[in-house]
Design an enzyme around this catalytic site. Sequence first.
Site, PDB file in Angstrom:
ATOM      1  N   CYS A 121      -1.587   0.856   7.468  1.00  0.00           N
ATOM      2  CA  CYS A 121      -3.026   0.559   7.599  1.00  0.00           C
ATOM      3  C   CYS A 121      -3.452  -0.687   6.837  1.00  0.00           C
ATOM      4  O   CYS A 121      -3.848  -1.686   7.437  1.00  0.00           O
ATOM      5  CB  CYS A 121      -3.869   1.732   7.102  1.00  0.00           C
ATOM      6  SG  CYS A 121      -3.774   3.172   8.153  1.00  0.00           S
ATOM      7  N   ARG A 122      -3.381  -0.637   5.504  1.00  0.00           N
ATOM      8  CA  ARG A 122      -4.005  -1.699   4.711  1.00  0.00           C
ATOM      9  C   ARG A 122      -3.141  -2.926   4.495  1.00  0.00           C
ATOM     10  O   ARG A 122      -3.586  -4.060   4.731  1.00  0.00           O
ATOM     11  CB  ARG A 122      -4.450  -1.136   3.352  1.00  0.00           C
ATOM     12  CG  ARG A 122      -5.549  -0.108   3.454  1.00  0.00           C
ATOM     13  CD  ARG A 122      -5.724   0.664   2.166  1.00  0.00           C
ATOM     14  NE  ARG A 122      -4.553   1.483   1.881  1.00  0.00           N
ATOM     15  CZ  ARG A 122      -4.330   2.129   0.741  1.00  0.00           C
ATOM     16  NH1 ARG A 122      -5.211   2.032  -0.232  1.00  0.00           N
ATOM     17  NH2 ARG A 122      -3.258   2.869   0.575  1.00  0.00           N
ATOM     18  N   SER A 123      -1.905  -2.741   4.009  1.00  0.00           N
ATOM     19  CA  SER A 123      -1.104  -3.933   3.684  1.00  0.00           C
ATOM     20  C   SER A 123      -0.711  -4.763   4.912  1.00  0.00           C
ATOM     21  O   SER A 123      -0.591  -5.985   4.787  1.00  0.00           O
ATOM     22  CB  SER A 123       0.115  -3.581   2.822  1.00  0.00           C
ATOM     23  OG  SER A 123       0.977  -2.672   3.450  1.00  0.00           O
ATOM     24  N   CYS A 169       0.863  -1.183   0.000  1.00  0.00           N
ATOM     25  CA  CYS A 169       0.000   0.000   0.000  1.00  0.00           C
ATOM     26  C   CYS A 169       0.900   1.235   0.000  1.00  0.00           C
ATOM     27  O   CYS A 169       2.036   1.168  -0.485  1.00  0.00           O
ATOM     28  CB  CYS A 169      -0.997  -0.028   1.162  1.00  0.00           C
ATOM     29  SG  CYS A 169      -0.275  -0.044   2.810  1.00  0.00           S
ATOM     30  N   ASN A 222       2.181   1.473   4.488  1.00  0.00           N
ATOM     31  CA  ASN A 222       2.458   0.201   5.188  1.00  0.00           C
ATOM     32  C   ASN A 222       2.127   0.292   6.685  1.00  0.00           C
ATOM     33  O   ASN A 222       2.747  -0.369   7.506  1.00  0.00           O
ATOM     34  CB  ASN A 222       3.922  -0.255   4.979  1.00  0.00           C
ATOM     35  CG  ASN A 222       4.205  -1.693   5.412  1.00  0.00           C
ATOM     36  OD1 ASN A 222       5.278  -2.006   5.899  1.00  0.00           O
ATOM     37  ND2 ASN A 222       3.269  -2.574   5.218  1.00  0.00           N
ATOM     38  N   ASP A 241      -8.336   3.789   1.447  1.00  0.00           N
ATOM     39  CA  ASP A 241      -7.385   4.027   2.541  1.00  0.00           C
ATOM     40  C   ASP A 241      -8.125   4.519   3.781  1.00  0.00           C
ATOM     41  O   ASP A 241      -8.581   5.659   3.826  1.00  0.00           O
ATOM     42  CB  ASP A 241      -6.352   5.070   2.111  1.00  0.00           C
ATOM     43  CG  ASP A 241      -5.160   5.093   3.049  1.00  0.00           C
ATOM     44  OD1 ASP A 241      -5.312   4.623   4.204  1.00  0.00           O
ATOM     45  OD2 ASP A 241      -4.089   5.551   2.640  1.00  0.00           O
TER      46      ASP A 241
HETATM   47  P1  4NP Z   1      -1.792   2.834   4.147  1.00  0.00           P
HETATM   48  O1  4NP Z   1      -2.379   4.185   4.721  1.00  0.00           O
HETATM   49  O2  4NP Z   1      -1.254   3.104   2.771  1.00  0.00           O
HETATM   50  O3  4NP Z   1      -2.983   1.926   4.110  1.00  0.00           O
HETATM   51  O4  4NP Z   1      -0.739   2.385   5.127  1.00  0.00           O
HETATM   52  C1  4NP Z   1      -1.630   5.381   4.792  1.00  0.00           C
HETATM   53  C2  4NP Z   1      -1.242   5.839   6.017  1.00  0.00           C
HETATM   54  C3  4NP Z   1      -0.527   7.028   6.102  1.00  0.00           C
HETATM   55  C4  4NP Z   1      -0.217   7.734   4.959  1.00  0.00           C
HETATM   56  C5  4NP Z   1      -0.597   7.271   3.742  1.00  0.00           C
HETATM   57  C6  4NP Z   1      -1.313   6.075   3.661  1.00  0.00           C
HETATM   58  N1  4NP Z   1       0.477   8.960   5.037  1.00  0.00           N
HETATM   59  O5  4NP Z   1       0.818   9.533   4.003  1.00  0.00           O
HETATM   60  O6  4NP Z   1       0.724   9.444   6.152  1.00  0.00           O
END
Ligand code: 4NP
Length: 149
Positions: free
Chosen positions: A13-15, A8, A11, A119
Site C-alpha cells: 500500500c504505502r511504500s 512499510c 509493501n 496504513d
Molecule cells: P502497507 O499496508 O504496509 O502499507 O503495505 C499493509 C498491507 C497489508 C498488511 C499490512 C500492511 N497485512 O498485514 O496484510
Amino acid sequence: MKSILFVCLGNICRSPIAQGVANKFVSKNHLDIVVDSCGTGDYHKGENPCQNSIKVSTEHGIDISKHQARAITKEDFKQFEMIVALDDSNIANLLKMGCPKEKLHKLGSFGYDNQDVPDPYFFNGFEGFEKVFLMIESCVHTLIKGIQK
Ligand code: 4NP
C-alpha cells in the site's frame, strides 16, 4: 550514487506509492538517485500493490501496478544510503532487524510534523488513499529536494 529505500509493513500500500512518487520526481528532474521499496513483513511477497494504491497513483500519473512486494534483507542495510520508514512501528521493526540508526529516517519528518503515514489498507473505501497519497507526495518531494545537490 544516492539511494533511498522506502519501507512499510506489507509493501503493497504505502511504500510502493512513495517509490512511485520518488521515481517520477527523479526522472522528471533528471536526478541520479536509485529508489526502491520493501516491507518489514513478507505476508504479500510477490504481490502487486493493492487496487486502491494503484488507482490513486494512476490518477496522479504514476504507474505502480507492476511492482512486486518483497521483504527487507540485511543486504538492504548495506546497499541503501537512506532507509525511510512510513511509521513508528516500521522504525521499531527495522531497528530490531539491525538497520543502522544513522541511515534510518521517518517519512513524516520531512515536513509533516514527524507523523506516521497511516496504513490505508485497513481503511474503509478509497478516500483515505487520496489523503495518504498527498502526505506521501509532499514528504517525498521535500526529502529529495533536500538531498539532490
Ligand atoms: P502497507 O499496508 O504496509 O502499507 O503495505 C499493509 C498491507 C497489508 C498488511 C499490512 C500492511 N497485512 O498485514 O496484510
